[in-house]
Motif scaffolding. Sequence first.
Motif, PDB file in Angstrom:
ATOM      1  N   HIS A  99      36.176  59.999  66.177  1.00  0.00           N
ATOM      2  CA  HIS A  99      35.595  60.778  65.085  1.00  0.00           C
ATOM      3  C   HIS A  99      36.287  62.143  65.065  1.00  0.00           C
ATOM      4  O   HIS A  99      35.729  63.139  65.533  1.00  0.00           O
ATOM      5  N   ILE A 100      37.506  62.149  64.529  1.00  0.00           N
ATOM      6  CA  ILE A 100      38.335  63.350  64.715  1.00  0.00           C
ATOM      7  C   ILE A 100      37.727  64.564  64.010  1.00  0.00           C
ATOM      8  O   ILE A 100      37.922  65.684  64.427  1.00  0.00           O
ATOM      9  N   ALA A 101      36.928  64.339  62.980  1.00  0.00           N
ATOM     10  CA  ALA A 101      36.353  65.477  62.230  1.00  0.00           C
ATOM     11  C   ALA A 101      35.246  66.177  63.008  1.00  0.00           C
ATOM     12  O   ALA A 101      34.816  67.259  62.631  1.00  0.00           O
ATOM     13  N   ASP A 102      34.745  65.539  64.115  1.00  0.00           N
ATOM     14  CA  ASP A 102      33.821  66.296  64.950  1.00  0.00           C
ATOM     15  C   ASP A 102      34.410  66.487  66.341  1.00  0.00           C
ATOM     16  O   ASP A 102      33.687  66.673  67.314  1.00  0.00           O
ATOM     17  N   GLY A 103      35.755  66.414  66.409  1.00  0.00           N
ATOM     18  CA  GLY A 103      36.421  66.724  67.676  1.00  0.00           C
ATOM     19  C   GLY A 103      36.239  65.684  68.756  1.00  0.00           C
ATOM     20  O   GLY A 103      36.424  65.964  69.936  1.00  0.00           O
ATOM     21  N   ASN A 104      35.850  64.459  68.374  1.00  0.00           N
ATOM     22  CA  ASN A 104      35.515  63.415  69.362  1.00  0.00           C
ATOM     23  C   ASN A 104      36.609  62.345  69.428  1.00  0.00           C
ATOM     24  O   ASN A 104      36.861  61.635  68.456  1.00  0.00           O
ATOM     25  N   LEU A 105      37.241  62.287  70.610  1.00  0.00           N
ATOM     26  CA  LEU A 105      38.311  61.304  70.846  1.00  0.00           C
ATOM     27  C   LEU A 105      37.798  60.187  71.748  1.00  0.00           C
ATOM     28  O   LEU A 105      37.232  60.449  72.817  1.00  0.00           O
ATOM     29  N   HIS A 106      37.990  58.930  71.303  1.00  0.00           N
ATOM     30  CA  HIS A 106      37.714  57.778  72.174  1.00  0.00           C
ATOM     31  C   HIS A 106      39.051  57.283  72.686  1.00  0.00           C
ATOM     32  O   HIS A 106      39.859  56.759  71.909  1.00  0.00           O
ATOM     33  N   LEU A 107      39.294  57.507  73.964  1.00  0.00           N
ATOM     34  CA  LEU A 107      40.559  57.105  74.576  1.00  0.00           C
ATOM     35  C   LEU A 107      40.266  55.886  75.439  1.00  0.00           C
ATOM     36  O   LEU A 107      39.580  56.003  76.461  1.00  0.00           O
ATOM     37  N   ASN A 108      40.682  54.703  74.986  1.00  0.00           N
ATOM     38  CA  ASN A 108      40.323  53.479  75.705  1.00  0.00           C
ATOM     39  C   ASN A 108      41.549  52.888  76.389  1.00  0.00           C
ATOM     40  O   ASN A 108      42.557  52.611  75.719  1.00  0.00           O
ATOM     41  N   ILE A 109      41.455  52.713  77.695  1.00  0.00           N
ATOM     42  CA  ILE A 109      42.545  52.134  78.484  1.00  0.00           C
ATOM     43  C   ILE A 109      42.230  50.651  78.659  1.00  0.00           C
ATOM     44  O   ILE A 109      41.144  50.308  79.142  1.00  0.00           O
ATOM     45  N   ILE A 110      43.157  49.797  78.260  1.00  0.00           N
ATOM     46  CA  ILE A 110      42.891  48.352  78.317  1.00  0.00           C
ATOM     47  C   ILE A 110      43.281  47.795  79.679  1.00  0.00           C
ATOM     48  O   ILE A 110      44.365  48.072  80.182  1.00  0.00           O
ATOM     49  N   LYS A 111      42.355  47.015  80.279  1.00  0.00           N
ATOM     50  CA  LYS A 111      42.629  46.455  81.595  1.00  0.00           C
ATOM     51  C   LYS A 111      43.702  45.357  81.477  1.00  0.00           C
ATOM     52  O   LYS A 111      43.526  44.427  80.695  1.00  0.00           O
ATOM     53  N   PRO A 112      44.804  45.486  82.230  1.00  0.00           N
ATOM     54  CA  PRO A 112      45.811  44.412  82.228  1.00  0.00           C
ATOM     55  C   PRO A 112      45.154  43.114  82.710  1.00  0.00           C
ATOM     56  O   PRO A 112      44.354  43.145  83.667  1.00  0.00           O
ATOM     57  N   ASP A 113      45.438  42.015  82.050  1.00  0.00           N
ATOM     58  CA  ASP A 113      44.769  40.735  82.359  1.00  0.00           C
ATOM     59  C   ASP A 113      44.776  40.426  83.854  1.00  0.00           C
ATOM     60  O   ASP A 113      43.781  40.009  84.420  1.00  0.00           O
ATOM     61  N   GLU A 114      45.930  40.677  84.489  1.00  0.00           N
ATOM     62  CA  GLU A 114      46.054  40.232  85.893  1.00  0.00           C
ATOM     63  C   GLU A 114      45.396  41.202  86.874  1.00  0.00           C
ATOM     64  O   GLU A 114      45.266  40.908  88.045  1.00  0.00           O
ATOM     65  N   MET A 115      44.943  42.359  86.370  1.00  0.00           N
ATOM     66  CA  MET A 115      44.425  43.371  87.302  1.00  0.00           C
ATOM     67  C   MET A 115      42.931  43.167  87.570  1.00  0.00           C
ATOM     68  O   MET A 115      42.145  42.979  86.619  1.00  0.00           O
ATOM     69  N   GLU A 116      42.523  43.217  88.831  1.00  0.00           N
ATOM     70  CA  GLU A 116      41.116  43.085  89.200  1.00  0.00           C
ATOM     71  C   GLU A 116      40.355  44.319  88.696  1.00  0.00           C
ATOM     72  O   GLU A 116      40.859  45.439  88.725  1.00  0.00           O
ATOM     73  N   ILE A 117      39.130  44.139  88.214  1.00  0.00           N
ATOM     74  CA  ILE A 117      38.429  45.200  87.489  1.00  0.00           C
ATOM     75  C   ILE A 117      38.238  46.458  88.323  1.00  0.00           C
ATOM     76  O   ILE A 117      38.427  47.576  87.810  1.00  0.00           O
ATOM     77  N   HIS A 118      37.939  46.336  89.613  1.00  0.00           N
ATOM     78  CA  HIS A 118      37.688  47.568  90.385  1.00  0.00           C
ATOM     79  C   HIS A 118      38.993  48.291  90.713  1.00  0.00           C
ATOM     80  O   HIS A 118      39.032  49.503  90.798  1.00  0.00           O
ATOM     81  N   THR A 119      40.066  47.544  90.824  1.00  0.00           N
ATOM     82  CA  THR A 119      41.396  48.186  91.003  1.00  0.00           C
ATOM     83  C   THR A 119      41.736  48.981  89.756  1.00  0.00           C
ATOM     84  O   THR A 119      42.167  50.123  89.807  1.00  0.00           O
ATOM     85  N   PHE A 120      41.434  48.332  88.621  1.00  0.00           N
ATOM     86  CA  PHE A 120      41.683  48.992  87.323  1.00  0.00           C
ATOM     87  C   PHE A 120      40.829  50.254  87.196  1.00  0.00           C
ATOM     88  O   PHE A 120      41.314  51.325  86.838  1.00  0.00           O
ATOM     89  N   GLU A 121      39.548  50.110  87.561  1.00  0.00           N
ATOM     90  CA  GLU A 121      38.630  51.259  87.455  1.00  0.00           C
ATOM     91  C   GLU A 121      39.131  52.407  88.334  1.00  0.00           C
ATOM     92  O   GLU A 121      39.173  53.563  87.909  1.00  0.00           O
ATOM     93  N   GLN A 122      39.589  52.079  89.548  1.00  0.00           N
ATOM     94  CA  GLN A 122      40.109  53.117  90.453  1.00  0.00           C
ATOM     95  C   GLN A 122      41.327  53.816  89.840  1.00  0.00           C
ATOM     96  O   GLN A 122      41.444  55.029  89.867  1.00  0.00           O
ATOM     97  N   ALA A 123      42.209  53.012  89.227  1.00  0.00           N
ATOM     98  CA  ALA A 123      43.419  53.604  88.612  1.00  0.00           C
ATOM     99  C   ALA A 123      43.028  54.558  87.485  1.00  0.00           C
ATOM    100  O   ALA A 123      43.568  55.663  87.361  1.00  0.00           O
ATOM    101  N   CYS A 124      42.026  54.152  86.707  1.00  0.00           N
ATOM    102  CA  CYS A 124      41.580  55.013  85.582  1.00  0.00           C
ATOM    103  C   CYS A 124      40.881  56.266  86.116  1.00  0.00           C
ATOM    104  O   CYS A 124      41.079  57.366  85.597  1.00  0.00           O
TER     105      CYS A 124
END
Length: 463
Positions: free
Chosen positions: A373-398
């Motif tokens: 919602h750029i008009a209220d200064g709100n950025l949604h920055l979404n990092i997509i988990k690589p298919d082969e990456m385990e979710i907690h490894t991904f979470e740690q990287a983020c």
Amino acid sequence: MNQEILHILKKYLPEEIIRTEKEFLIPYGQDWTRYHQPDPTAILFPRNVEEVQEIIRLANEYQFVVVPSGGRTGLSAGAVATNKEVVVSLDRMNRILEYDALDQSLRVEAGVITQNVHDFAKEKHLVFPVNFASEGSSRIGGNIATNAGGIKVVRYGMFRDWVLGLKVVTGKGEILDLNQGLIKNATGYDLRHLFIGSEGTLGMVVEATLKLTHPPKDKQVMIFGIPDMLRVVSVMQAFREKIDLLAFEFFSDNTLDYVMEHTQVPTPLPKRYPFYALMEFESNNGENTDKVFQLYQDLFQKGWINDDVFSDDEITMKKLWGYRENISASIAASIPYKNDLSVRISRISDFLKDIEKIVFEYYPDFKVLWYGHIADGNLHLNIIKPDEMEIHTFEQACKKVNDIICPIVRQYQGSISAEHGVGLLKKPYLIYSKSDLEIEYLKGIKKVFDPNGVMNRGKLLDI
Ligand code: S2G
Ligand code: ZN
């Protein structure tokens, strides 16, 4: 411990509001986040305020934790139960209670689905002007608990701006009936606003009086193709100077890929562009439309906008909105790590420049989706988990990159959670948006309303 809690619940509460089967424990022990293993003791479905009050009274007496649960669409793990808590669901408190045409107000139980409020308002030729992706399944109590924002904030503000009255059961099991639907009420601290955005940590919202308003007239929607993200900001600012916007949203081309794939729609424009902006405004008897078309020509000539699609008919406008509103659902299966950041509009340009640099440097291998919602200064920055990456490894990287991004947010005096709340996910980063002294005051307020720490313990704060 949880067998003792269960024994207490069964001793003092009607059997029919208690569920302990796995098919309840798992879904009701979580929200839209997937980083925690749900492990509640039981799910309770109170039918009225008195039963909510009894549950919280028991929690105080027998020292167990209550996790309030609305539509379970939260994105910061604010409604997860991972440690034998007792989840209190609003599902069975879902009545629309009273409409007042003169007040243009609607009193509802907190378990009403947000979309039902929109539908009711429409029947009265009015609108409840807070719209967001999850409104089809979110509940009013949860929207209030996180002070939901969404796609019309630039014109109508946040959820808190539309709550005229609030009935809550505090963490002490006491009922507060706040503001009683008044527009004006200058009688000291407005406790209503403490509960709005409190994420169930001060008490449980059980009823709300919502303000409705007249719908915008002759809406028109455009989607622009834009060469780069910073141009999105300058285009937004150029239109903002000319007309009163209803909405101004943006999304990146790789975000559009997901929506086109998930919803099987064609591209919005004949060609693809790095970024898109969606703008909604009122025609104002053609006056705004003329200004928009004139400005569009100028911006096109300058190369700030490469192409556009315009619509003023309901069906096509809904299709155009679909490109933005369907993002969340379209990317959910990719388990995105969500950064929901905001800065003052005047600083969004420089902020985006800094964040873009970090993302390219620290997320070279991840797919990064930009929208918001750029008009209220709100950025949604979404990092997509690589298919082969385990979710907690991904979470740690983020999380590691958060340690770089969050100091930038603080430098811009921004928010590490613009509209999704803090919950568990963003709690480690609260210090980047609230001073230590502020956090001490938050803890002081928590102790007033929930002295035994039974309300959603561990969410937002460590108590
Ligand atoms: C949006 C919805 C949740 C998300 O689309 O504006 O607030 O980030 C979000 O997917
Ligand atoms: Zn949003």
